[in-house]
Design an enzyme around this catalytic site. Structure first.
Site, PDB file in Angstrom:
ATOM      1  N   ASP A 112       0.860  -1.185   0.000  1.00  0.00           N
ATOM      2  CA  ASP A 112       0.000   0.000   0.000  1.00  0.00           C
ATOM      3  C   ASP A 112       0.893   1.231   0.000  1.00  0.00           C
ATOM      4  O   ASP A 112       2.126   1.113  -0.055  1.00  0.00           O
ATOM      5  CB  ASP A 112      -0.971  -0.013   1.198  1.00  0.00           C
ATOM      6  CG  ASP A 112      -2.312   0.607   0.820  1.00  0.00           C
ATOM      7  OD1 ASP A 112      -2.308   1.778   0.392  1.00  0.00           O
ATOM      8  OD2 ASP A 112      -3.353  -0.062   0.938  1.00  0.00           O
TER       9      ASP A 112
ATOM     10  N   HIS B 262      -2.653   3.346  -4.760  1.00  0.00           N
ATOM     11  CA  HIS B 262      -2.093   2.852  -3.488  1.00  0.00           C
ATOM     12  C   HIS B 262      -0.663   2.370  -3.712  1.00  0.00           C
ATOM     13  O   HIS B 262      -0.262   1.322  -3.198  1.00  0.00           O
ATOM     14  CB  HIS B 262      -2.970   1.737  -2.913  1.00  0.00           C
ATOM     15  CG  HIS B 262      -4.223   2.243  -2.248  1.00  0.00           C
ATOM     16  ND1 HIS B 262      -4.218   2.964  -1.081  1.00  0.00           N
ATOM     17  CD2 HIS B 262      -5.526   2.148  -2.609  1.00  0.00           C
ATOM     18  CE1 HIS B 262      -5.464   3.290  -0.741  1.00  0.00           C
ATOM     19  NE2 HIS B 262      -6.281   2.811  -1.665  1.00  0.00           N
TER      20      HIS B 262
ATOM     21  N   ASP C 252      -8.513  -0.337  -6.149  1.00  0.00           N
ATOM     22  CA  ASP C 252      -9.389   0.629  -5.466  1.00  0.00           C
ATOM     23  C   ASP C 252      -8.733   2.001  -5.397  1.00  0.00           C
ATOM     24  O   ASP C 252      -7.508   2.128  -5.385  1.00  0.00           O
ATOM     25  CB  ASP C 252      -9.698   0.138  -4.043  1.00  0.00           C
ATOM     26  CG  ASP C 252      -8.437  -0.064  -3.220  1.00  0.00           C
ATOM     27  OD1 ASP C 252      -7.465  -0.622  -3.762  1.00  0.00           O
ATOM     28  OD2 ASP C 252      -8.410   0.355  -2.051  1.00  0.00           O
ATOM     29  N   GLU C 253      -9.582   3.001  -5.293  1.00  0.00           N
ATOM     30  CA  GLU C 253      -9.184   4.362  -4.924  1.00  0.00           C
ATOM     31  C   GLU C 253      -7.953   4.869  -5.693  1.00  0.00           C
ATOM     32  O   GLU C 253      -7.087   5.528  -5.106  1.00  0.00           O
ATOM     33  CB  GLU C 253      -8.909   4.425  -3.417  1.00  0.00           C
ATOM     34  CG  GLU C 253     -10.129   4.093  -2.580  1.00  0.00           C
ATOM     35  CD  GLU C 253      -9.866   4.137  -1.080  1.00  0.00           C
ATOM     36  OE1 GLU C 253     -10.694   4.702  -0.369  1.00  0.00           O
ATOM     37  OE2 GLU C 253      -8.836   3.597  -0.633  1.00  0.00           O
TER      38      GLU C 253
ATOM     39  N   TRP D  97     -16.876  -3.681  -1.973  1.00  0.00           N
ATOM     40  CA  TRP D  97     -16.646  -3.058  -0.652  1.00  0.00           C
ATOM     41  C   TRP D  97     -17.455  -1.795  -0.457  1.00  0.00           C
ATOM     42  O   TRP D  97     -17.836  -1.462   0.651  1.00  0.00           O
ATOM     43  CB  TRP D  97     -15.149  -2.791  -0.451  1.00  0.00           C
ATOM     44  CG  TRP D  97     -14.556  -1.653  -1.230  1.00  0.00           C
ATOM     45  CD1 TRP D  97     -14.184  -1.674  -2.528  1.00  0.00           C
ATOM     46  CD2 TRP D  97     -14.264  -0.333  -0.749  1.00  0.00           C
ATOM     47  NE1 TRP D  97     -13.666  -0.462  -2.904  1.00  0.00           N
ATOM     48  CE2 TRP D  97     -13.702   0.387  -1.826  1.00  0.00           C
ATOM     49  CE3 TRP D  97     -14.412   0.304   0.480  1.00  0.00           C
ATOM     50  CZ2 TRP D  97     -13.302   1.721  -1.719  1.00  0.00           C
ATOM     51  CZ3 TRP D  97     -14.003   1.626   0.598  1.00  0.00           C
ATOM     52  CH2 TRP D  97     -13.456   2.324  -0.483  1.00  0.00           C
TER      53      TRP D  97
ATOM     54  N   PHE E 144     -13.961  -4.191   9.899  1.00  0.00           N
ATOM     55  CA  PHE E 144     -13.737  -4.352  11.332  1.00  0.00           C
ATOM     56  C   PHE E 144     -12.728  -3.331  11.865  1.00  0.00           C
ATOM     57  O   PHE E 144     -12.272  -3.436  13.000  1.00  0.00           O
ATOM     58  CB  PHE E 144     -13.303  -5.790  11.647  1.00  0.00           C
ATOM     59  CG  PHE E 144     -14.396  -6.822  11.460  1.00  0.00           C
ATOM     60  CD1 PHE E 144     -15.652  -6.479  10.974  1.00  0.00           C
ATOM     61  CD2 PHE E 144     -14.170  -8.158  11.779  1.00  0.00           C
ATOM     62  CE1 PHE E 144     -16.658  -7.424  10.801  1.00  0.00           C
ATOM     63  CE2 PHE E 144     -15.163  -9.118  11.619  1.00  0.00           C
ATOM     64  CZ  PHE E 144     -16.408  -8.746  11.121  1.00  0.00           C
TER      65      PHE E 144
ATOM     66  N   THR F  27      -5.269  -1.617   9.080  1.00  0.00           N
ATOM     67  CA  THR F  27      -4.549  -1.475  10.351  1.00  0.00           C
ATOM     68  C   THR F  27      -3.980  -0.077  10.607  1.00  0.00           C
ATOM     69  O   THR F  27      -3.021   0.060  11.375  1.00  0.00           O
ATOM     70  CB  THR F  27      -3.410  -2.516  10.430  1.00  0.00           C
ATOM     71  OG1 THR F  27      -2.563  -2.356   9.289  1.00  0.00           O
ATOM     72  CG2 THR F  27      -3.951  -3.925  10.476  1.00  0.00           C
TER      73      THR F  27
HETATM   74  C1  ACM Z   1     -10.810  -0.134   0.402  1.00  0.00           C
HETATM   75  O1  ACM Z   1     -11.260  -0.047   1.553  1.00  0.00           O
HETATM   76  N1  ACM Z   1     -10.188   0.899  -0.146  1.00  0.00           N
HETATM   77  C2  ACM Z   1     -10.957  -1.326  -0.403  1.00  0.00           C
END
Ligand code: ACM
Length: 572
Positions: free
Chosen positions: A223, A298, A361-362, A428, A454, A505
């Site tokens: 990431d 990311h 993602d993103e 998601w 979570f 995390t």
């Molecule tokens: C995510 O929470 N960006 C998959």
């Protein structure tokens, strides 16, 4: 990841139909007439088995009990003996051979492959306990393994302890169980990029998954804040990308002036030997590891190591020290595609499972929009816009993985510019992505923020909780989750492989904090993905959870203490 992005849905508690089956069972003794509470207390298995027929009496495990197992499953038999030894103080003898052979008079635990159980699938099993015998039958190794998990949960919780418990009577209540999972994908994700988690904890995590009959470990390895997997061809990925100079302390703030940092380097990565060890450890527990290598966004830690792969190759980039999403994105040069293929080549050699997660993602598109070079490349490729360009990127990975017999999976943004032909979608941002993908005939894994993130708070009273990402996701909401969206036809619903829990995390700095955020919510999710919908019943789960918490305590798991009986506190 979004903070506070999804309204909390009304908790819906399914009404269990546990007694329907009991009513039709033949009379076997007093256990038959027990109330549901008493059944939950006598058989506190989590996740709840598909069918359970109480029987009277009990099996007593003693020093003379033997474990009978065929040669092909002897490892499982020996592991059961090994696991029970510390707490019981008994070194149970493992007899490798035919179940029908000489041992009929002994107190026996028999683990048997039985082709007649094939209708329960490879993960299904039957478990029959009488006063003299525990008899486990399954058509395949995963079923035997899951039966052993159930057997341990029928013993006193103290069997999970690491030291002798001399005052405990090691009884197993008589029962007949026929069990098989609802979904093939029962997962838990762990982000080791924001905070590195040591190999020993990763193995413990896998043990905890297996205990809950979860079978997919989604390992978020890269990431913006860290690259955690050694790639031999590109050593700077971990040398440079594996270390950030310092880390934000406290809540995220957009104002640099008010940010505080720990002024401590945060480093860590897994060698390829570490990874092989984890993958094998997981396989022995019927857990498949799904590695995630994020692209094209990311990617700030990657670009810190190899800035030439970015849109601005001359910029000085370091692994990100705060949370949120970086603006940095990979460029779309052919050399970058080749680089990522090289990385995936090493990943494929380490992870034998079918699925490889490529993130997706993103990915912020601002740098692509601003770059004349990327815009020129887009025209050259005949690609209509930045979303389509991301699709082009992901398709290049899809072709690469498909040619090697693997399957690409990505977060639901991979739908945006058109889905790659063989892609599976991890939904998601709610369920819309999953619904769209299933309608297009693609497989789907459900991971919506509303029920499976979570890193969200477990209580409406945040002041009583450790700092978390935001959001609110109490235990009963997790339990009420239904992975099959009602919008899907039965045919489309078959594309829903299952669901998984996310553990990002940013605010889980240590394994103990991961455990606090994971449990007992992961126990609830295990029941969502294993137990037939009609057998789910929060009140029944809550009763079994008292014993289950004792098991987690015996293992030293830092689970969040249960709220008082029943509902969760209101959201603030
Ligand atoms: C995510 O929470 N960006 C998959």
């Amino acid at each position: 990841m979004l903070a506070d992005c999804c309204p909390r849905r009304a908790a819906h508690v399914a009404i269990g139909l546990c007694l329907v089956m009991l009513a039709s069972a033949p009379a076997q003794g007093q256990a038959q007439t027990q109330a549901p509470d008493a059944i939950a207390e006598r058989y506190p298995i989590v996740p709840r088995p598909a069918r359970l027929e109480p029987r009277a009496g009990e099996f007593m495990l003693t020093a003379r009990t033997i474990i009978v197992v065929s040669a092909s499953d002897s490892m499982l038999g020996h592991r059961l003996a090994r696991e029970l030894a510390p707490a019981t103080g008994h070194a149970l003898r493992v007899v490798v051979g035919n179940a029908d052979a000489a041992h009929a008079t002994s107190s026996r635990i028999v683990l048997e492959r039985d082709a007649s159980r094939v209708s329960l699938g490879s993960e299904g099993y039957t478990l029959t306990v009488s006063a003299t015998d525990v008899h486990i039958r399954a058509s395949d190794a995963p079923g035997l393994f899951y039966a052993v998990q159930s057997l341990r949960q029928l013993l006193p919780a103290a069997n999970y302890r690491a030291a002798a418990q001399p005052t405990v009577r090691w009884t197993v209540p008589a029962v007949h169980i026929e069990d098989t999972p609802r979904f093939p994908w029962r997962g838990a994700h762990l982000d080791v990029a924001r905070h590195f988690m040591p190999v020993d904890f990763v193995k413990r995590w896998i043990d905890l998954l297996a205990m809950h009959k979860l079978n997919r470990f989604h390992w978020h390895l890269t990431d913006d804040q860290g690259w955690r997997i050694a790639i031999a061809k590109y050593p700077r990925l971990t040398e440079v990308g594996g270390c950030r100079a310092r880390t934000l302390i406290g809540p995220f703030t957009t104002s640099e002036a008010t940010r505080r940092y720990d002024e401590t380097r945060h480093c860590g990565f897994y060698t390829q030997d570490d990874i092989r060890e984890v993958v094998q450890y997981a396989a022995e527990r019927h857990v498949t590891v799904v590695p995630e290598i994020e692209m094209p966004g990311h990617a700030q830690a990657l670009l810190a190591a190899y800035p030439a792969l970015g849109v601005y190759p001359d910029s000085v980039v370091t692994p990100m020290q705060v949370w949120g999403v970086s603006d940095f994105i990979l460029n779309v040069d052919e050399s970058t595609i080749t680089f990522m293929h090289d990385v995936l080549t090493e990943v494929l050699a380490l992870f034998p499972g079918p699925f490889i997660h490529v993130g997706g993602d993103e990915a912020k598109k601002a740098q692509w929009i601003a770059s004349p070079r990327v815009q020129a490349r887009m025209r050259e490729l005949g690609v209509a816009g930045e979303h389509e360009l991301q699709s082009w990127f992901i398709r290049r990975m899809d072709v690469f993985l498909t040619a090697r017999g693997r399957r690409l999976i990505g977060w639901d943004e991979i739908l945006e510019g058109g889905l790659a032909p063989n892609a599976t979608v991890m939904s998601w941002r709610g369920t819309a992505g999953g619904i769209a993908a299933a309608r297009e005939g693609h497989d789907v894994v459900m991971a919506p923020t509303s029920h499976t993130y979570f890193d969200y708070y477990q209580s409406g009273d945040r002041s009583a909780e450790p700092l978390a990402f935001g959001g609110f996701l109490p235990l009963d909401t997790v339990y009420a989750y239904e992975p099959i969206p009602s919008e899907l036809t039965p045919e489309q619903a078959r594309h829903v492989l299952g669901a998984q829990a996310q553990h990002w995390t940013e605010y889980m700095r240590t394994p103990r904090q991961v455990e606090y955020m994971a449990f007992p919510r992961l126990s609830a999710l295990a029941e969502v993905v294993w137990t037939p919908a009609a057998r789910r019943d929060f009140a029944d789960f809550r009763r079994r959870l008292d014993t289950h918490m004792a098991r987690l305590a015996a293992l030293g798991v830092n689970a969040r203490p249960l709220a008082p009986e029943g509902a969760s506190p209101p959201a603030r």
